[in-house]
Design an enzyme around this catalytic site. Structure first.
Site, short mmCIF file in Angstrom:
data_model
loop_
_atom_site.label_atom_id
_atom_site.label_comp_id
_atom_site.label_asym_id
_atom_site.label_seq_id
_atom_site.Cartn_x
_atom_site.Cartn_y
_atom_site.Cartn_z
N GLU A 165 -9.90 -2.07 5.22
CA GLU A 165 -10.54 -1.75 6.49
C GLU A 165 -11.79 -2.61 6.70
O GLU A 165 -12.31 -3.20 5.75
CB GLU A 165 -10.93 -0.26 6.50
CG GLU A 165 -9.75 0.70 6.35
CD GLU A 165 -8.95 0.89 7.64
OE1 GLU A 165 -9.04 0.04 8.56
OE2 GLU A 165 -8.23 1.89 7.72
N HIS A 187 -7.44 -4.67 10.29
CA HIS A 187 -7.17 -4.43 8.86
C HIS A 187 -5.86 -5.09 8.43
O HIS A 187 -4.95 -5.32 9.25
CB HIS A 187 -7.19 -2.93 8.51
CG HIS A 187 -6.03 -2.11 8.94
ND1 HIS A 187 -6.18 -0.88 9.53
CD2 HIS A 187 -4.70 -2.32 8.86
CE1 HIS A 187 -5.00 -0.37 9.79
NE2 HIS A 187 -4.07 -1.23 9.39
N ASP A 208 0.82 -1.21 0.00
CA ASP A 208 0.00 0.00 0.00
C ASP A 208 0.85 1.27 0.00
O ASP A 208 2.07 1.22 0.16
CB ASP A 208 -0.96 0.00 1.20
CG ASP A 208 -0.30 -0.44 2.51
OD1 ASP A 208 0.94 -0.42 2.58
OD2 ASP A 208 -1.02 -0.79 3.44
N ASN A 243 -7.63 -2.78 14.41
CA ASN A 243 -9.04 -3.02 14.06
C ASN A 243 -9.17 -4.21 13.10
O ASN A 243 -10.23 -4.42 12.51
CB ASN A 243 -9.67 -1.77 13.45
CG ASN A 243 -9.05 -1.39 12.10
OD1 ASN A 243 -8.05 -1.98 11.70
ND2 ASN A 243 -9.63 -0.43 11.42
C1 GLP Z 1 -0.64 0.30 8.52
C2 GLP Z 1 -0.26 -0.54 7.31
C3 GLP Z 1 -0.50 -2.00 7.56
C4 GLP Z 1 0.12 -2.40 8.88
C5 GLP Z 1 -0.54 -1.64 9.99
C6 GLP Z 1 -0.03 -1.98 11.37
O1 GLP Z 1 -1.99 0.56 8.57
N1 GLP Z 1 -0.96 -0.15 6.13
O2 GLP Z 1 0.06 -2.76 6.48
O3 GLP Z 1 -0.02 -3.79 9.08
O4 GLP Z 1 -0.30 -0.27 9.76
O5 GLP Z 1 1.05 -1.17 11.70
P1 GLP Z 1 2.07 -1.46 12.85
O6 GLP Z 1 2.92 -2.60 12.40
O7 GLP Z 1 2.86 -0.19 12.98
O8 GLP Z 1 1.29 -1.77 14.06
#
Ligand code: GLP
Length: 238
Positions: free
Chosen positions: A138, A133, A62, A131
């Protein structure tokens, strides 16, 4: 389940290293966020000890809509800083949706097609949002979704605000690989650690397959591994 975040990273790094060693021209799907950082550090260390990436191709999940590749909070910048600048990968073999493309919908179609053009992803590394995702899919997302532009959930915007100086700078939209894009990979490995991920992890693994928890769609994949530390796995334990 593993005892510590360090062991999660070490295991994830070992799986990717084994793949590159046996299939030097493999296709990796990569994630951003804080979770994979130690895995990337481990891969850089292994490169310093001889692991070659010169035939590897990568696709990232992404990118924020509206951020140019050189914006310090873009996922382009994250990947350069945490992995690509430190290994021998050919930059033309790294693919991240462009958040500053003139036509974002067209960019999403181009990205999806470029995955098909190389025959798909061999191993997709994922994190999970609190959440549930995955990438920026989402709650409420479609299991058949492919790469597209999405609105970010309010809790995701809040979680991401820690990386931006001002609340108004936090992007509200993103380009993201879809659930179907992710499920088309041969192997999926999701990393999670910390108690703030425990609820999402429990829903993803033990809850119903439902758009309410996008990561629950991973239950339908034949080769999906969750690498968890004890805190992230705590709600799954008897
Ligand atoms: C963002 C990314 C996700 C990732 C998520 C969790 O939203 N788009 O790919 O898994 O954050 O982030 P973190 O690893 O910092 O908790």
């Amino acid at each position: 389940m593993l005892a510590s975040p360090a062991q999660v990273a070490e295991t994830a790094c070992g799986m990717i290293t084994d793949l590159i060693t046996s299939v030097p021209d493999c296709v990796l799907g990569l994630a951003t966020g804080s979770t994979p950082l130690d895995t990337y550090r481990g891969l850089v260390q292994r490169h310093q000890h001889g692991l070659r990436f010169d035939e590897v191709e990568t696709f990232n999940l992404d990118e924020y809509a509206g951020l140019a590749s050189d914006h310090p909070q873009s996922y382009h910048a994250y990947m350069a800083e945490n992995l690509f600048d430190h290994i021998d990968i050919d930059r033309s073999d790294t693919h991240i949706p462009r958040g500053d493309a003139d036509d974002l919908d067209e960019e999403c179609l181009r990205f999806e097609q470029s995955i098909r053009d190389v025959g798909g992803v061999d191993h997709w590394l994922l994190g999970i949002g609190s959440n549930g995702h995955v990438a920026f899919n989402e709650p409420g997302c479609d299991p058949d979704s492919t790469t597209r532009v999405v609105d970010l959930a309010p809790e995701t915007i809040t979680a991401n605000s820690r990386f931006f100086d001002r609340a108004e700078d936090v992007p509200r939209r993103a380009l993201t690989a879809g659930i179907s894009t992710i499920l088309s990979a041969d192997r999926i490995v999701l990393l999670a650690y910390g108690a703030n991920k425990a609820e999402a992890v429990a829903e993803a693994i033990a809850g119903p397959v439902s758009p309410d928890c996008p990561a629950s769609f991973l239950q339908t994949h034949p080769d999906c591994t969750f690498l968890l530390d004890t805190a992230a796995a705590s709600l799954l334990l008897p």
